[in-house]
Design a protein around this motif. Structure first.
Motif, PDB file in Angstrom:
ATOM      1  N   LYS A  60       0.824  -1.216   0.000  1.00 40.63           N
ATOM      2  CA  LYS A  60       0.000   0.000   0.000  1.00 40.63           C
ATOM      3  C   LYS A  60       0.861   1.270   0.000  1.00 40.63           C
ATOM      4  CE  LYS A  60      -1.842   1.616   4.061  1.00 40.63           C
ATOM      5  NZ  LYS A  60      -1.602   3.039   4.350  1.00 40.63           N
ATOM      6  N   ALA A 104      -1.639   9.724   2.337  1.00 38.78           N
ATOM      7  CA  ALA A 104      -0.660   9.740   1.246  1.00 38.78           C
ATOM      8  C   ALA A 104      -1.033  10.723   0.143  1.00 38.78           C
ATOM      9  CB  ALA A 104      -0.520   8.345   0.654  1.00 38.78           C
ATOM     10  N   TYR A 137      -0.950  13.633   0.299  1.00 33.50           N
ATOM     11  CA  TYR A 137      -0.044  14.799   0.305  1.00 33.50           C
ATOM     12  C   TYR A 137       1.135  14.631  -0.641  1.00 33.50           C
ATOM     13  CZ  TYR A 137       2.364  12.522   4.380  1.00 33.50           C
ATOM     14  OH  TYR A 137       2.990  11.669   5.235  1.00 33.50           O
ATOM     15  N   TYR A 138       1.286  13.425  -1.216  1.00 34.19           N
ATOM     16  CA  TYR A 138       2.344  13.278  -2.226  1.00 34.19           C
ATOM     17  C   TYR A 138       2.022  14.064  -3.492  1.00 34.19           C
ATOM     18  CZ  TYR A 138       4.040   9.513   0.788  1.00 34.19           C
ATOM     19  OH  TYR A 138       4.503   8.791   1.849  1.00 34.19           O
ATOM     20  N   THR A 144      -1.147  13.794  17.144  1.00 30.85           N
ATOM     21  CA  THR A 144      -0.768  14.816  16.163  1.00 30.85           C
ATOM     22  C   THR A 144       0.050  14.186  15.031  1.00 30.85           C
ATOM     23  OG1 THR A 144       1.112  15.272  17.559  1.00 30.85           O
ATOM     24  CG2 THR A 144      -0.730  16.831  17.690  1.00 30.85           C
ATOM     25  N   ILE A 188       3.291  18.094   9.645  1.00 29.49           N
ATOM     26  CA  ILE A 188       3.945  17.960   8.330  1.00 29.49           C
ATOM     27  C   ILE A 188       5.046  19.026   8.179  1.00 29.49           C
ATOM     28  CG2 ILE A 188       1.977  16.857   7.171  1.00 29.49           C
ATOM     29  CD1 ILE A 188       1.400  19.591   5.872  1.00 29.49           C
ATOM     30  N   GLN A 232       8.179  18.852   8.483  1.00 30.21           N
ATOM     31  CA  GLN A 232       9.399  18.460   7.751  1.00 30.21           C
ATOM     32  C   GLN A 232       9.171  18.491   6.231  1.00 30.21           C
ATOM     33  OE1 GLN A 232      12.421  18.024   9.487  1.00 30.21           O
ATOM     34  NE2 GLN A 232      11.008  18.852  11.008  1.00 30.21           N
ATOM     35  N   VAL A 285      13.086  11.105  11.686  1.00 29.88           N
ATOM     36  CA  VAL A 285      13.037  10.191  10.540  1.00 29.88           C
ATOM     37  C   VAL A 285      11.586  10.103  10.092  1.00 29.88           C
ATOM     38  CG1 VAL A 285      13.459   7.848   9.747  1.00 29.88           C
ATOM     39  CG2 VAL A 285      15.000   8.900  11.412  1.00 29.88           C
ATOM     40  N   THR A 286      11.288  10.614   8.910  1.00 29.98           N
ATOM     41  CA  THR A 286       9.913  10.589   8.411  1.00 29.98           C
ATOM     42  C   THR A 286       9.845  10.052   6.986  1.00 29.98           C
ATOM     43  OG1 THR A 286       8.470  12.241   7.298  1.00 29.98           O
ATOM     44  CG2 THR A 286      10.103  13.116   8.818  1.00 29.98           C
ATOM     45  N   GLY A 288       7.081  10.014   5.057  1.00 26.69           N
ATOM     46  CA  GLY A 288       6.294  10.894   4.191  1.00 26.69           C
ATOM     47  C   GLY A 288       7.116  12.058   3.671  1.00 26.69           C
ATOM     48  N   GLU A 347      12.873   3.088   4.808  1.00 23.77           N
ATOM     49  CA  GLU A 347      11.831   2.076   4.573  1.00 23.77           C
ATOM     50  C   GLU A 347      11.895   1.518   3.147  1.00 23.77           C
ATOM     51  OE1 GLU A 347      11.590   4.033   6.962  1.00 23.77           O
ATOM     52  OE2 GLU A 347      10.224   3.199   8.438  1.00 23.77           O
ATOM     53  N   ASP A 354       3.562  -0.072  12.329  1.00 28.78           N
ATOM     54  CA  ASP A 354       2.325  -0.581  11.726  1.00 28.78           C
ATOM     55  C   ASP A 354       2.059  -2.044  12.087  1.00 28.78           C
ATOM     56  OD1 ASP A 354       1.892   1.899  10.663  1.00 28.78           O
ATOM     57  OD2 ASP A 354       2.685   1.411   8.686  1.00 28.78           O
ATOM     58  N   ARG A 396      -4.530  -0.597  11.149  1.00 27.68           N
ATOM     59  CA  ARG A 396      -3.810  -1.735  11.749  1.00 27.68           C
ATOM     60  C   ARG A 396      -4.498  -2.211  13.018  1.00 27.68           C
ATOM     61  NH1 ARG A 396      -1.546  -2.643   6.945  1.00 27.68           N
ATOM     62  NH2 ARG A 396      -0.506  -0.777   6.218  1.00 27.68           N
TER      63      ARG A 396
HETATM   64  N1  EPU Z   1       6.747  13.720  11.761  1.00 25.02           N
HETATM   65  C1  EPU Z   1       7.017  15.029  12.104  1.00 25.02           C
HETATM   66  N2  EPU Z   1       6.986  15.974  11.135  1.00 25.02           N
HETATM   67  C2  EPU Z   1       6.706  15.684   9.850  1.00 25.02           C
HETATM   68  C3  EPU Z   1       6.429  14.364   9.473  1.00 25.02           C
HETATM   69  C4  EPU Z   1       6.455  13.388  10.466  1.00 25.02           C
HETATM   70  O1  EPU Z   1       7.266  15.315  13.278  1.00 25.02           O
HETATM   71  O2  EPU Z   1       6.715  16.608   9.028  1.00 25.02           O
HETATM   72  C5  EPU Z   1       6.791  12.680  12.781  1.00 25.02           C
HETATM   73  C6  EPU Z   1       5.429  12.033  12.997  1.00 25.02           C
HETATM   74  O3  EPU Z   1       4.654  12.768  13.902  1.00 25.02           O
HETATM   75  C7  EPU Z   1       5.812  10.667  13.516  1.00 25.02           C
HETATM   76  C8  EPU Z   1       7.125  10.373  12.777  1.00 25.02           C
HETATM   77  O4  EPU Z   1       7.613  11.630  12.317  1.00 25.02           O
HETATM   78  O5  EPU Z   1       6.072  10.745  14.887  1.00 25.02           O
HETATM   79  C9  EPU Z   1       7.019   9.430  11.594  1.00 25.02           C
HETATM   80  O6  EPU Z   1       6.064   9.918  10.663  1.00 25.02           O
HETATM   81  P1  EPU Z   1       6.159   9.552   9.107  1.00 25.02           P
HETATM   82  O7  EPU Z   1       6.223  10.820   8.343  1.00 25.02           O
HETATM   83  O8  EPU Z   1       7.241   8.547   8.911  1.00 25.02           O
HETATM   84  O9  EPU Z   1       4.758   8.874   8.846  1.00 25.02           O
HETATM   85  P2  EPU Z   1       3.858   9.016   7.556  1.00 25.02           P
HETATM   86  O10 EPU Z   1       4.700   9.150   6.353  1.00 25.02           O
HETATM   87  O11 EPU Z   1       2.764   9.982   7.801  1.00 25.02           O
HETATM   88  C10 EPU Z   1       3.940   6.483   6.954  1.00 25.02           C
HETATM   89  C11 EPU Z   1       2.921   5.409   6.721  1.00 25.02           C
HETATM   90  C12 EPU Z   1       2.270   5.001   8.028  1.00 25.02           C
HETATM   91  C13 EPU Z   1       3.345   4.576   9.026  1.00 25.02           C
HETATM   92  C14 EPU Z   1       4.432   5.642   9.152  1.00 25.02           C
HETATM   93  C15 EPU Z   1       5.619   5.206   9.993  1.00 25.02           C
HETATM   94  C16 EPU Z   1       2.177   5.974   4.497  1.00 25.02           C
HETATM   95  C17 EPU Z   1       1.076   6.451   3.628  1.00 25.02           C
HETATM   96  N3  EPU Z   1       1.915   5.906   5.804  1.00 25.02           N
HETATM   97  O12 EPU Z   1       3.204   7.566   7.509  1.00 25.02           O
HETATM   98  O13 EPU Z   1       1.481   3.884   7.698  1.00 25.02           O
HETATM   99  O14 EPU Z   1       2.776   4.358  10.294  1.00 25.02           O
HETATM  100  O15 EPU Z   1       4.940   5.995   7.850  1.00 25.02           O
HETATM  101  O16 EPU Z   1       6.207   4.066   9.456  1.00 25.02           O
HETATM  102  O17 EPU Z   1       3.247   5.637   4.023  1.00 25.02           O
HETATM  103  C18 EPU Z   1      -0.350   2.429   7.814  1.00 25.02           C
HETATM  104  O18 EPU Z   1      -0.001   1.951   6.723  1.00 25.02           O
HETATM  105  O19 EPU Z   1      -1.218   1.902   8.546  1.00 25.02           O
HETATM  106  C19 EPU Z   1       0.260   3.676   8.267  1.00 25.02           C
HETATM  107  C20 EPU Z   1      -0.299   4.457   9.160  1.00 25.02           C
END
Ligand code: EPU
Length: 432
Positions: free
Chosen positions: A24, A96, A98-99, A123, A126, A128, A166-167, A169, A193, A309, A375
């Motif tokens: 996904k 997602a 936001y991509y 929270t 976004i 970063q 580490v993010t 997204g 990842e 997840d 999940r």
């Molecule tokens: N974060 C920030 N600032 C940002 C972005 C993230 O502080 O600008 C923090 C978040 O608050 C969090 C951490 O960084 O504490 C990780 O966030 P990340 O950006 O990695 O998460 P995401 O990209 O929003 C993706 C998956 C999630 C999964 C997370 C972590 C997608 C669409 N979603 O989310 O997947 O939990 O990475 O691995 O890729 C799922 O599939 O069920 C799901 C929620």
């Protein structure tokens, strides 16, 4: 009004084979990535889930021509795209979406889309993503629920970006925004990842010049143009992990196919520590268990750590272990909203801050519960598979966002699970 629920009669071990679908979180990134190619892409192994159909609908709403070639293969033609025209309500349905910002910025030097939705884990900042877009030369504003990013006709310019956390997204969004920029971009402290690597492979196959994906330093040399390409999405490590845990929980013997065992190392290691038999083959994993489970401590971390997840699903397995286990959440502020639902089925879990303490063993008993997020929904299914009696899971639209054919896959492996539609007045009709 009709509503769907899952009804499970617990007690059957999972046996035989289950095939994992495309990932996904990779699929959604690649679908938006096609915007950068300005051509025809054929994307294979797209999972048949609502996050994918919603992503395709967003693309189609901004002008892409989309053809379904078979159940999991689509041709996406992004020759003509109207940037900034994605519908608010569609973008709000998922995270997602936001991509689209990174992809529109990368192609047009400007982007406009609604603030994204997605699962509620507390929270979900976004900052970063914004920091990255600004470093590449865009001015970013928020207005009436929309995000607006613009370089005033100058286009994106390569830059060095250090991620404060580490993010996944933000790493992906910056890769999208930077791959057609003038000059070179370095993302430091990047997410590692497998879906970050998959997106980089897709972009490179389309003509991008990205190196280091899979390490914490990614280098993106901007190129002028990308082109259409045929590409197959990698298997979903979280779907695979969910079936691994389900097989272990039910005391089954299950071959899980279309898996990259390397992606499963952290999950496999914890299952082995608990006493589960894990046999790895080239592209499959066999899980079996006939003995008791040992208590363990798990902490979720960015890849290659134990995936957040898999937190809810693993907690169900830990409930079956003898003694006190702990699950510490190292990624999200609040990932334990499922605990209340599991408690309805007999789990003894207390949450203190980011750590859940799990007292086992639990004899789960079937109950009416709901999926509070994707999940969490998978965890309720696993609990239902091992519970005494009948479990009814409501709110399954979350599960449908991320698990392809979950009812067919599990019933093919021996589970007693059905999708039922309820008219809001109490009558029930069985679909499956
Ligand atoms: N974060 C920030 N600032 C940002 C972005 C993230 O502080 O600008 C923090 C978040 O608050 C969090 C951490 O960084 O504490 C990780 O966030 P990340 O950006 O990695 O998460 P995401 O990209 O929003 C993706 C998956 C999630 C999964 C997370 C972590 C997608 C669409 N979603 O989310 O997947 O939990 O990475 O691995 O890729 C799922 O599939 O069920 C799901 C929620």
């Amino acid at each position: 009004m009709e509503r769907e629920k899952l009804v499970i009669n617990g007690g059957n071990p999972l046996t035989g084979e289950i095939e994992v679908s495309g990932m996904k979180n990779s699929a959604v990134a690649i679908i938006f990535g096609t915007i950068l190619t300005e051509g025809k892409c054929v994307i294979e192994n797209l999972p048949d889930i609502s996050d994918v159909s919603d992503s395709l609908e967003i693309l189609s709403s901004i002008g892409a021509k989309i053809k379904r070639l078979n159940k999991t293969t689509y041709e996406i033609d992004t020759s003509v795209i109207r940037p900034g025209s994605s519908p608010y309500n569609l973008v709000r349905k998922m995270r997602a979406s936001y991509y689209i910002l990174g992809a529109e910025l990368g192609r047009f030097g400007k982007a406009h889309a609604a603030y994204p939705g997605g699962c509620d884990f507390g929270t979900r900042p976004i900052d970063q993503h914004i920091k990255g877009f600004e470093a590449l030369g865009a001015k970013v504003d928020f207005e009436n629920g929309y995000i607006d990013a613009d370089t005033d006709g100058k286009g994106m310019c390569g830059s060095n970006i250090y991620m404060d956390c580490v993010t996944v997204g933000a790493t992906i969004n910056i890769m999208l925004a930077a791959c057609r920029a003038k000059g070179t971009t370095i993302i430091d402290n990047a997410a590692r990842e497998p879906h970050v690597v998959d997106l980089a492979n897709f972009l490179n196959a389309s003509g991008a010049n990205i190196s280091g994906a899979g390490t914490d330093v990614i280098k993106i040399k901007g190129v002028e143009q990308l082109h259409g390409v045929d590409y197959a999405v990698i298997p979903d490590m979280i779907e695979a992990g969910t079936f691994m845990v389900a097989a272990a929980a039910t005391g089954g013997d299950l071959l899980i196919t279309n898996v990259i065992p390397k992606h499963m190392e952290s999950v496999s290691a914890k299952l082995i520590e608990m006493g589960v038999n894990v046999e790895e083959y080239d592209d499959s994993i066999r899980i079996s268990r006939n003995g008791p489970l040992s208590k363990i401590a798990v902490k979720t971390l960015p890849y290659p750590g134990f995936p957040t997840d898999m937190n809810p699903q693993m907690c169900v397995l830990m409930c079956l272990a003898n003694g006190v286990s702990t699950m510490t959440e190292g990624v999200w502020d609040n990932r334990f909203r499922y605990v209340e639902e599991l408690s309805l089925m007999g789990a003894k879990i207390t949450v203190n801050g980011k750590t859940a303490t799990i007292e086992g063993p639990t004899n789960f008993s079937g109950a009416p519960v709901k999926a509070v997020d994707l999940r969490a929904g998978a965890a309720m299914i696993i609990a239902g598979l091992i519970a005494n009696g009948k479990t009814e899971i409501d709110n399954i639209r979350h599960i449908q966002r991320g698990y392809e054919n979950i009812v067919e896959k599990l019933s093919g492996a021996g589970a007693d699970i059905r999708l039922v539609t309820f008219a809001e007045d109490t009558s029930v009709s069985v679909m499956n």
